[in-house]
Design an enzyme around this catalytic site. Structure first.
Site, short mmCIF file in Angstrom:
data_model
loop_
_atom_site.label_atom_id
_atom_site.label_comp_id
_atom_site.label_asym_id
_atom_site.label_seq_id
_atom_site.Cartn_x
_atom_site.Cartn_y
_atom_site.Cartn_z
N ALA A 1 23.07 23.78 53.31
CA ALA A 1 22.14 22.65 53.38
C ALA A 1 21.15 22.76 54.54
CB ALA A 1 22.93 21.35 53.50
N ASP B 1 18.79 23.03 45.07
CA ASP B 1 17.43 22.52 45.11
C ASP B 1 16.36 23.48 44.59
OD1 ASP B 1 17.18 24.39 47.22
OD2 ASP B 1 17.64 22.86 48.73
N HIS C 1 26.98 26.31 43.58
CA HIS C 1 27.19 24.90 43.24
C HIS C 1 26.26 24.46 42.11
CE1 HIS C 1 29.08 23.80 47.42
NE2 HIS C 1 29.85 24.57 46.69
N CYS D 1 20.85 12.96 25.11
CA CYS D 1 20.43 14.11 24.32
C CYS D 1 19.56 13.66 23.16
CB CYS D 1 21.68 14.81 23.80
SG CYS D 1 21.36 16.25 22.76
N SER E 1 24.48 27.03 57.25
CA SER E 1 25.74 26.56 56.67
C SER E 1 26.77 26.41 57.78
CB SER E 1 26.26 27.53 55.62
OG SER E 1 27.57 27.15 55.20
N SER E 2 27.53 25.33 57.73
CA SER E 2 28.61 25.17 58.71
C SER E 2 29.83 25.97 58.29
CB SER E 2 28.97 23.69 58.84
OG SER E 2 29.34 23.17 57.58
N GLY F 1 24.91 23.99 65.42
CA GLY F 1 26.27 23.47 65.42
C GLY F 1 27.30 24.56 65.19
#
Ligand code: ZN
Length: 250
Positions: free
Chosen positions: A27, A108, A123, A155, A196-197, A223
């Site tokens: 993310a 995305d 994902h 649909c 990415s963490s 982080g």
């Protein structure tokens, strides 16, 4: 821009010396494009709702209206977003023959929009949606026309509920993409982790695969991550600045 002094140069050196480099993105690479990381609390769309509760396959099956009332604005928000300099840098590395593939947790489409060709979306993606009853597939630009008066995408063949081809909570991950990601991680001489963490499976397991097979790991993210101690290079700055500096160093 690197925090570790000379580490962008070290990363450039590793990339030049690697016969197979694979990027792993999360993310954090899309945050500069204006897409909030839903794990960060208090960010816009996610503020008043627990995504783990609403973006769940059981909710979709039981109450697609509730699911779509939450997901439809997110769809609209995501479809307008544009890739940033970090996505562009990875596409550039691939076009220079310095990057074999991108494995991403993101749904995305921004790696594709930036021009990356080999992208493994573990994902899923918002690019397509499918009818859960008959399997008919719809591209993103066709979904908006499928909503009924209740706000459920239906649909146009069978009336079944249409679901985005993203992995919802409670759903199995796409086996083919997971296998491909694991194979790439095993083959990688360098796994370049960006934004990415490294805490969410399956991607959390990929650096271990690379290390066990004798490859190196580089991490560019803000982080801490569980792999910081094993990384050859650890850059803690802004992902766009770091990857643009990397391109200049190559
Ligand atoms: Zn159908």
């Amino acid at each position: 821009m690197s925090s570790g002094g000379g580490t962008v140069e070290r990363l450039a050196e590793l990339i030049r010396g690697s016969h197979c480099t694979v990027a792993l993105t999360g993310a954090g690479i899309s945050v500069p494009s204006g897409i909030p990381d839903f794990r960060s609390p208090g960010t816009g769309l996610w503020e008043n709702v627990d995504p783990m509760e609403v973006a769940h396959i059981d909710v979709f099956r039981r109450d697609p209206r509730r699911f779509w009332s939450y997901y439809r604005p997110r769809f609209g928000m995501l479809s307008d977003k544009q890739p940033n300099g970090a996505h562009a840098a990875l596409a550039e590395l691939e076009s220079r023959g310095m990057l074999d593939a991108v494995v991403t947790q993101n749904i995305d489409r921004l790696h594709h929009k930036a021009g990356s060709r080999r992208v493994i979306e573990v994902h899923g993606t918002i690019e397509t949606s499918s009818c859960l009853d008959c399997g008919k597939s719809y591209t993103l630009d066709r979904v908006e026309a499928l909503f009924d008066a209740e706000g459920v995408a239906r649909c146009d063949d069978c009336g079944g509920a249409v679901k985005p081809d993203v992995v919802l909570f409670g759903e199995l991950l796409p086996a083919q993409a997971i296998d491909e990601a694991a194979a790439l991680a095993a083959r990688a001489e360098l796994l370049l982790c960006v934004g990415s963490s490294l805490e969410v499976y399956p991607v959390a397991g990929l650096p271990s695969i690379t290390c066990s097979a004798g490859g190196r790991v580089a991490i560019v993210t803000k982080g801490p991550t569980p792999y910081d101690g094993q990384a050859d290079v650890r850059l803690d700055g802004d992902v766009v600045d770091e990857l643009q500096s990397l391109l200049e160093a190559l």
